[in-house]
Design an enzyme around this catalytic site. Structure first.
Site, short mmCIF file in Angstrom:
data_model
loop_
_atom_site.label_atom_id
_atom_site.label_comp_id
_atom_site.label_asym_id
_atom_site.label_seq_id
_atom_site.Cartn_x
_atom_site.Cartn_y
_atom_site.Cartn_z
N HIS A 174 0.88 -1.29 -0.18
CA HIS A 174 0.08 0.02 0.16
C HIS A 174 1.00 1.43 -0.11
CE1 HIS A 174 -2.73 2.93 1.34
NE2 HIS A 174 -3.78 2.18 1.14
N GLU A 228 -4.44 2.07 -7.31
CA GLU A 228 -4.61 3.22 -6.45
C GLU A 228 -3.67 4.34 -6.47
OE1 GLU A 228 -6.66 2.14 -2.36
OE2 GLU A 228 -4.99 2.97 -1.61
O1 G3P Z 1 -6.72 0.98 0.63
C1 G3P Z 1 -7.75 1.75 0.29
C2 G3P Z 1 -7.48 3.21 0.71
O2 G3P Z 1 -6.05 3.73 0.67
C3 G3P Z 1 -8.20 4.37 0.11
O3 G3P Z 1 -8.43 5.27 0.97
O4 G3P Z 1 -9.72 6.92 2.20
O5 G3P Z 1 -9.33 7.42 -0.30
O6 G3P Z 1 -10.72 5.59 0.53
P1 G3P Z 1 -9.79 6.40 0.66
#
Ligand code: G3P
Length: 219
Positions: A89, A138
């Site tokens: 992550h 992500e």
């Molecule tokens: O692992 C998922 C996370 O990093 C996403 O964060 O707060 O953008 O939903 P958020």
């Protein structure tokens, strides 16, 4: 499927982790959508024992038994009841790609499922070659974003990621800024099999209702 990353928010730590996990269980039962809490290692066993839900860990280290002070062993999280683990992550990156590859191997050795995060197409392709169970796209700059999400801001990259992962037969998860049912719908339409969320659920006034809303994206 929806992965809920508990991170280290106050609202998802210790006794509050149990409260949140209970809401996840109820939302998952009510909607029949798999919702997986991804929790701090210190909360795995209690959540697993008292809520009886599939639980994942937020990380392991690429080490085996031995002298590794402070490291998180694959064996320990498995023994505590975790079924899988997040790796790489953007808030818990490995120092090198070879450490990430070692961590994937360690997880596989003990029977933990793996989800590896990538913030770019280049990394996604590289990490897919380690054959985790899932790859998540992500973009770090969109994490916690309240105005937009990965689904709205990067649709073309999601489509690219899906077709790239096809040759590895690895399903794609997307995350960052996912906060409503349209984000989920759009992600699935683009070919992802699920989403990873944190702030929109963990910090919601009513996480149970928010999860039911997000799960609506799967219908
Ligand atoms: O692992 C998922 C996370 O990093 C996403 O964060 O707060 O953008 O939903 P958020």
């Amino acid at each position: 499927m929806i992965f809920v990353n508990f991170k280290t928010y106050r609202q998802s730590t210790g006794k509050w982790a149990l409260v949140l996990a209970d809401q996840i269980k109820r939302a998952s039962d009510a909607t029949k959508v798999a919702i997986i809490p991804v929790v701090q290692v210190s909360d795995i066993r209690e959540i697993k024992d008292s809520i009886g839900l599939e639980v994942w860990a937020q990380k392991i280290d690429p080490v085996s038994f031995g002298a590794h002070t402070g490291a998180v062993l694959a064996e320990s999280v498995k023994e505590d009841g975790a079924s899988g683990v997040f790796l790489n992550h953007s808030e818990a990156r490995f120092e090198s790609d070879s450490d990430l590859e070692k961590a994937v191997l360690r997880a596989k050795e003990v029977g933990l499922k793996t989800l590896v995060f990538a913030g770019s197409i280049e990394d996604l392709e590289k990490f897919a070659s380690f054959y985790p169970d899932f790859v998540a796209y992500e973009p770090p700059e969109l994490i916690g974003n309240k105005e937009t999400s990965v689904a709205r801001a990067k649709p073309e990259i999601i489509s690219q990621a899906v077709s790239l992962l096809k040759k590895f037969r690895i399903p794609l998860i997307v995350g960052a800024g996912i906060s409503d049912v349209l984000d989920v719908k759009k992600s699935l339409e683009l070919g992802a099999v699920g989403v990873a969320v944190a702030s929109s659920v963990v910090l919601a006034d009513n996480p149970f209702e928010k999860l039911k809303e997000l799960a609506g994206g799967f219908y």
